[in-house]
Write a protein that holds these residues in place. Structure first.
Motif, PDB file in Angstrom:
ATOM      1  N   CYS A  80      -5.487  53.042 -61.655  1.00 19.39           N
ATOM      2  CA  CYS A  80      -6.410  52.791 -62.852  1.00 19.39           C
ATOM      3  C   CYS A  80      -6.098  51.585 -63.928  1.00 19.39           C
ATOM      4  O   CYS A  80      -6.761  50.981 -64.321  1.00 19.39           O
ATOM      5  CB  CYS A  80      -6.754  54.053 -63.358  1.00 19.39           C
ATOM      6  N   MET A  81      -4.918  51.947 -64.080  1.00 12.38           N
ATOM      7  CA  MET A  81      -4.157  50.982 -65.156  1.00 12.38           C
ATOM      8  C   MET A  81      -4.144  49.489 -64.695  1.00 12.38           C
ATOM      9  O   MET A  81      -4.596  48.654 -65.443  1.00 12.38           O
ATOM     10  CB  MET A  81      -2.563  51.347 -65.637  1.00 12.38           C
ATOM     11  N   GLU A  82      -3.782  49.161 -63.479  1.00  7.28           N
ATOM     12  CA  GLU A  82      -3.950  47.955 -62.739  1.00  7.28           C
ATOM     13  C   GLU A  82      -5.097  47.300 -62.868  1.00  7.28           C
ATOM     14  O   GLU A  82      -5.522  46.234 -63.410  1.00  7.28           O
ATOM     15  CB  GLU A  82      -3.288  48.044 -61.612  1.00  7.28           C
ATOM     16  N   ALA A  83      -6.426  48.233 -62.698  1.00  6.36           N
ATOM     17  CA  ALA A  83      -7.739  47.782 -62.562  1.00  6.36           C
ATOM     18  C   ALA A  83      -8.183  47.570 -63.973  1.00  6.36           C
ATOM     19  O   ALA A  83      -8.951  46.430 -64.281  1.00  6.36           O
ATOM     20  CB  ALA A  83      -8.580  48.764 -61.848  1.00  6.36           C
ATOM     21  N   PHE A  84      -7.936  48.290 -64.899  1.00  7.04           N
ATOM     22  CA  PHE A  84      -8.418  48.101 -66.197  1.00  7.04           C
ATOM     23  C   PHE A  84      -7.587  47.287 -67.140  1.00  7.04           C
ATOM     24  O   PHE A  84      -8.172  46.930 -68.050  1.00  7.04           O
ATOM     25  CB  PHE A  84      -8.470  49.795 -66.889  1.00  7.04           C
ATOM     26  N   THR A  85      -6.432  47.028 -66.659  1.00  9.42           N
ATOM     27  CA  THR A  85      -5.648  45.809 -67.479  1.00  9.42           C
ATOM     28  C   THR A  85      -6.364  44.551 -67.071  1.00  9.42           C
ATOM     29  O   THR A  85      -6.387  43.678 -67.933  1.00  9.42           O
ATOM     30  CB  THR A  85      -4.170  46.038 -67.195  1.00  9.42           C
ATOM     31  N   ALA A  86      -6.447  44.523 -65.715  1.00 12.08           N
ATOM     32  CA  ALA A  86      -7.357  43.154 -65.258  1.00 12.08           C
ATOM     33  C   ALA A  86      -8.654  43.015 -65.925  1.00 12.08           C
ATOM     34  O   ALA A  86      -8.824  41.795 -66.161  1.00 12.08           O
ATOM     35  CB  ALA A  86      -7.085  43.172 -63.734  1.00 12.08           C
ATOM     36  N   GLU A  87      -9.299  43.991 -66.047  1.00 14.67           N
ATOM     37  CA  GLU A  87     -10.839  43.815 -66.444  1.00 14.67           C
ATOM     38  C   GLU A  87     -11.130  45.090 -67.517  1.00 14.67           C
ATOM     39  O   GLU A  87     -11.323  45.969 -67.369  1.00 14.67           O
ATOM     40  CB  GLU A  87     -11.626  43.943 -65.426  1.00 14.67           C
ATOM     41  N   PRO A  88     -10.568  44.906 -68.901  1.00 11.75           N
ATOM     42  CA  PRO A  88     -10.463  45.710 -69.727  1.00 11.75           C
ATOM     43  C   PRO A  88     -11.831  46.214 -69.965  1.00 11.75           C
ATOM     44  O   PRO A  88     -12.852  45.605 -70.047  1.00 11.75           O
ATOM     45  CB  PRO A  88      -9.930  45.060 -71.059  1.00 11.75           C
ATOM     46  N   PRO A  89     -12.011  47.405 -70.449  1.00 10.65           N
ATOM     47  CA  PRO A  89     -13.377  48.224 -70.785  1.00 10.65           C
ATOM     48  C   PRO A  89     -13.823  47.775 -72.082  1.00 10.65           C
ATOM     49  O   PRO A  89     -13.321  47.180 -72.954  1.00 10.65           O
ATOM     50  CB  PRO A  89     -13.150  49.634 -70.976  1.00 10.65           C
ATOM     51  N   CYS A 106      -2.854  54.526 -73.547  1.00 17.15           N
ATOM     52  CA  CYS A 106      -1.862  53.664 -73.659  1.00 17.15           C
ATOM     53  C   CYS A 106      -2.380  52.216 -73.544  1.00 17.15           C
ATOM     54  O   CYS A 106      -1.975  51.208 -74.481  1.00 17.15           O
ATOM     55  CB  CYS A 106      -0.906  53.758 -72.338  1.00 17.15           C
ATOM     56  N   LEU A 107      -3.338  51.957 -72.755  1.00 17.68           N
ATOM     57  CA  LEU A 107      -4.309  50.538 -72.882  1.00 17.68           C
ATOM     58  C   LEU A 107      -4.678  50.357 -74.188  1.00 17.68           C
ATOM     59  O   LEU A 107      -4.701  49.041 -74.558  1.00 17.68           O
ATOM     60  CB  LEU A 107      -5.105  50.499 -71.539  1.00 17.68           C
ATOM     61  N   LEU A 108      -5.711  51.127 -74.567  1.00 24.38           N
ATOM     62  CA  LEU A 108      -6.341  51.048 -75.890  1.00 24.38           C
ATOM     63  C   LEU A 108      -5.484  50.862 -77.014  1.00 24.38           C
ATOM     64  O   LEU A 108      -5.769  50.074 -77.970  1.00 24.38           O
ATOM     65  CB  LEU A 108      -7.431  52.242 -76.108  1.00 24.38           C
ATOM     66  N   PHE A 109      -4.542  51.552 -77.173  1.00 25.85           N
ATOM     67  CA  PHE A 109      -3.883  51.744 -78.536  1.00 25.85           C
ATOM     68  C   PHE A 109      -2.407  51.312 -78.362  1.00 25.85           C
ATOM     69  O   PHE A 109      -1.730  51.182 -79.613  1.00 25.85           O
ATOM     70  CB  PHE A 109      -3.827  53.388 -78.963  1.00 25.85           C
ATOM     71  N   GLU A 110      -1.611  50.912 -77.495  1.00 25.47           N
ATOM     72  CA  GLU A 110      -0.552  50.675 -77.372  1.00 25.47           C
ATOM     73  C   GLU A 110      -0.295  49.359 -76.695  1.00 25.47           C
ATOM     74  O   GLU A 110       0.156  48.214 -77.340  1.00 25.47           O
ATOM     75  CB  GLU A 110       0.368  51.650 -76.397  1.00 25.47           C
ATOM     76  N   ARG A 111      -0.896  48.758 -75.771  1.00 22.16           N
ATOM     77  CA  ARG A 111      -1.084  47.398 -75.111  1.00 22.16           C
ATOM     78  C   ARG A 111      -2.026  46.669 -75.897  1.00 22.16           C
ATOM     79  O   ARG A 111      -1.942  45.377 -75.757  1.00 22.16           O
ATOM     80  CB  ARG A 111      -1.519  47.416 -73.630  1.00 22.16           C
ATOM     81  N   THR A 112      -3.072  47.312 -76.459  1.00 23.01           N
ATOM     82  CA  THR A 112      -4.040  46.440 -77.476  1.00 23.01           C
ATOM     83  C   THR A 112      -4.774  45.492 -76.510  1.00 23.01           C
ATOM     84  O   THR A 112      -4.449  44.385 -76.317  1.00 23.01           O
ATOM     85  CB  THR A 112      -3.505  45.543 -78.459  1.00 23.01           C
ATOM     86  N   VAL A 113      -5.988  46.087 -75.869  1.00 25.82           N
ATOM     87  CA  VAL A 113      -6.977  44.996 -75.251  1.00 25.82           C
ATOM     88  C   VAL A 113      -7.530  43.949 -76.165  1.00 25.82           C
ATOM     89  O   VAL A 113      -7.395  44.014 -77.319  1.00 25.82           O
ATOM     90  CB  VAL A 113      -7.967  45.942 -74.416  1.00 25.82           C
ATOM     91  N   PRO A 114      -7.748  42.672 -75.438  1.00 22.27           N
ATOM     92  CA  PRO A 114      -8.241  41.644 -76.234  1.00 22.27           C
ATOM     93  C   PRO A 114      -9.337  41.808 -77.074  1.00 22.27           C
ATOM     94  O   PRO A 114      -9.693  41.335 -77.904  1.00 22.27           O
ATOM     95  CB  PRO A 114      -8.487  40.502 -75.250  1.00 22.27           C
ATOM     96  N   ASN A 115     -10.273  42.622 -76.507  1.00 21.78           N
ATOM     97  CA  ASN A 115     -11.681  42.893 -77.180  1.00 21.78           C
ATOM     98  C   ASN A 115     -11.719  44.218 -77.791  1.00 21.78           C
ATOM     99  O   ASN A 115     -10.883  44.994 -77.627  1.00 21.78           O
ATOM    100  CB  ASN A 115     -12.639  42.567 -75.969  1.00 21.78           C
ATOM    101  N   LEU A 116     -12.435  44.288 -78.670  1.00 21.27           N
ATOM    102  CA  LEU A 116     -13.001  45.338 -79.457  1.00 21.27           C
ATOM    103  C   LEU A 116     -13.631  46.573 -78.275  1.00 21.27           C
ATOM    104  O   LEU A 116     -14.374  46.043 -77.461  1.00 21.27           O
ATOM    105  CB  LEU A 116     -14.275  45.294 -80.448  1.00 21.27           C
ATOM    106  N   VAL A 117     -13.070  47.757 -78.377  1.00 25.42           N
ATOM    107  CA  VAL A 117     -13.667  48.767 -77.355  1.00 25.42           C
ATOM    108  C   VAL A 117     -14.323  49.948 -78.049  1.00 25.42           C
ATOM    109  O   VAL A 117     -13.702  50.579 -79.053  1.00 25.42           O
ATOM    110  CB  VAL A 117     -12.225  49.172 -76.402  1.00 25.42           C
ATOM    111  N   HIS A 118     -15.617  50.055 -77.702  1.00 30.21           N
ATOM    112  CA  HIS A 118     -16.426  50.982 -78.315  1.00 30.21           C
ATOM    113  C   HIS A 118     -16.321  52.271 -77.463  1.00 30.21           C
ATOM    114  O   HIS A 118     -16.739  52.339 -76.271  1.00 30.21           O
ATOM    115  CB  HIS A 118     -17.839  50.493 -78.629  1.00 30.21           C
ATOM    116  N   ILE A 119     -16.033  53.458 -78.153  1.00 26.50           N
ATOM    117  CA  ILE A 119     -16.262  54.575 -77.612  1.00 26.50           C
ATOM    118  C   ILE A 119     -17.557  55.612 -78.143  1.00 26.50           C
ATOM    119  O   ILE A 119     -17.615  55.528 -79.453  1.00 26.50           O
ATOM    120  CB  ILE A 119     -14.954  55.416 -77.683  1.00 26.50           C
TER     121      ILE A 119
END
Length: 386
Positions: A80-89, A106-119
């Protein structure tokens, strides 16, 4: 101009049977059927449960394609991490307060995806007033780059409504058996169902037939039926894919349903039904049952509504009438006395013909409230998520 594609990830933890994943599967299908361009990813901790509803899904795969969707096993973090890192939600739907897997946090709050992510937190279905209050309410997360908002399914225009998926709405309404047969579909939780079996025994149509669906309540119903003499035909129904279940539900003449997804279908099909809510501590299920009854009250004549109210409260362990004391009808936590349950269900069955118009009117009102999937898409557009 090329239409922008909505990237939507649905999260689901299977807590109780198939109701939660059933809603997620239904929502994914409904979103995909909209004219808007949607990319769907489903992350669930029980892929096998989804496979039971959706033929063709591989229960053992950590990642797979199905019907144009990507499906991931919540418990396969590296995949999952590999797929969602390549294409962030971009948009994450947390269904039924399921939270998020550690790898996604981890992806949302530690690595910080490049775009705004809405939950968007899609909450449990309820007829309680708080559904209107919480609908659209903002919630905090650990980062301003990950805003969160509540979206409430419900029974009024001030909520997100119910999913009006076309396959369900177009399900055939023809009777399941011969025209002269009266078919009851039974799908409830475990309980002593002897009073209900006895009421069905005394129900005037001699051609009644009960279809008992697979689930926690089947064994207790079958035991009660055998103890009561097997005086009417019963057929045990195996677990069915969602579309087959929908067709079955729409074609029965009377429904006993449980939970939330089957409740929403029963409400929409317009068939007289009895709802058994999930039993909760301190009998909180009665709060939910009474709230839904209050939404339905105006669609029935007072005399007919009193029959529905008495039956539903009795099935859910409450006092069945204002005149009956809890000591006679069962304590709030202990369920109704067998005689009260028998008479309440019997009265419902005898009033069946007079109750149909009220259930049908309630169904039409819910359809006018609008489709949850379409309203969710509009909500995302209005709030700048797309």
């Amino acid at each position: 101009m090329r239409q922008k594609t909505a990237d939507i990830t649905l999260l689901c933890k299977v807590v109780d049977n198939f109701g939660d994943i059933g809603f997620v599967y239904r929502l994914a299908r409904a979103l995909s059927a909209l004219p808007d361009s949607v990319r769907i990813r489903i992350v669930t901790d029980n892929v096998a449960a989804l496979a039971g509803l959706a033929p063709g899904v591989d229960a053992a795969a950590a990642r797979q394609e199905h019907g144009g969707w990507q499906i991931f096993d919540w418990n396969a973090p590296s995949v999952c991490m590999e797929a969602f890192t390549a294409e962030p939600p971009r948009i994450v739907l947390e269904c039924f307060q399921c939270g998020r897997p550690d790898w996604l946090d981890c992806l949302l709050f530690e690595r910080t995806v490049p775009n705004l992510v809405h939950i968007i937190m899609i909450d449990y279905l309820t007829a309680e007033d708080y559904a209107e209050t919480f609908h659209g309410l903002q919630s905090l997360t650990r980062s301003a780059r990950v805003p969160k908002v509540n979206f409430m399914p419900g029974f009024t225009e001030k909520t997100g409504g119910l999913i009006l998926d076309e396959p369900f709405l177009q399900a055939p309404a023809a009777p399941l058996a011969a025209d002269s047969d009266f078919t009851v579909l039974f799908f409830c939780y475990e309980k002593d169902w002897s009073p209900v079996v006895r009421a069905l025994q005394d129900f005037s149509p001699s051609n009644r037939k009960v279809l008992v669906a697979e689930g926690a309540g089947r064994a207790s119903f079958m035991e009660a039926w055998k103890l009561c003499g097997r005086s009417f035909p019963v057929q045990e129904i195996p677990f069915l894919p969602q579309e087959e279940w929908d067709r079955l539900l729409c074609r029965a003449q009377l429904l006993f349903v449980r939970g939330e997804d089957s409740l929403s279908r029963a409400c929409l099909c317009g068939t007289p039904f009895v709802w058994q809510a999930y039993p909760q501590s301190e009998s909180y299920q009665l709060v939910k049952v009474r709230a839904l009854l209050d939404r339905m009250r105006g669609f029935f004549a007072p005399k007919e509504f009193a029959v529905v109210e008495r039956c539903w409260l009795s099935v859910n362990g409450g006092c069945v009438s204002a005149a009956a004391s809890c000591s006679e009808g069962g304590s709030a936590g202990g369920g109704s006395h067998g005689g009260d349950l028998y008479s309440a269900v019997g009265a419902f069955l005898q009033a069946y013909g007079r109750l149909r118009s009220g259930f049908q009117a309630f169904s039409e009102r819910l359809k006018k409230n609008g489709d949850l999937a379409a309203r969710l898409m509009t909500f995302m557009q209005k709030n700048g998520m797309l």
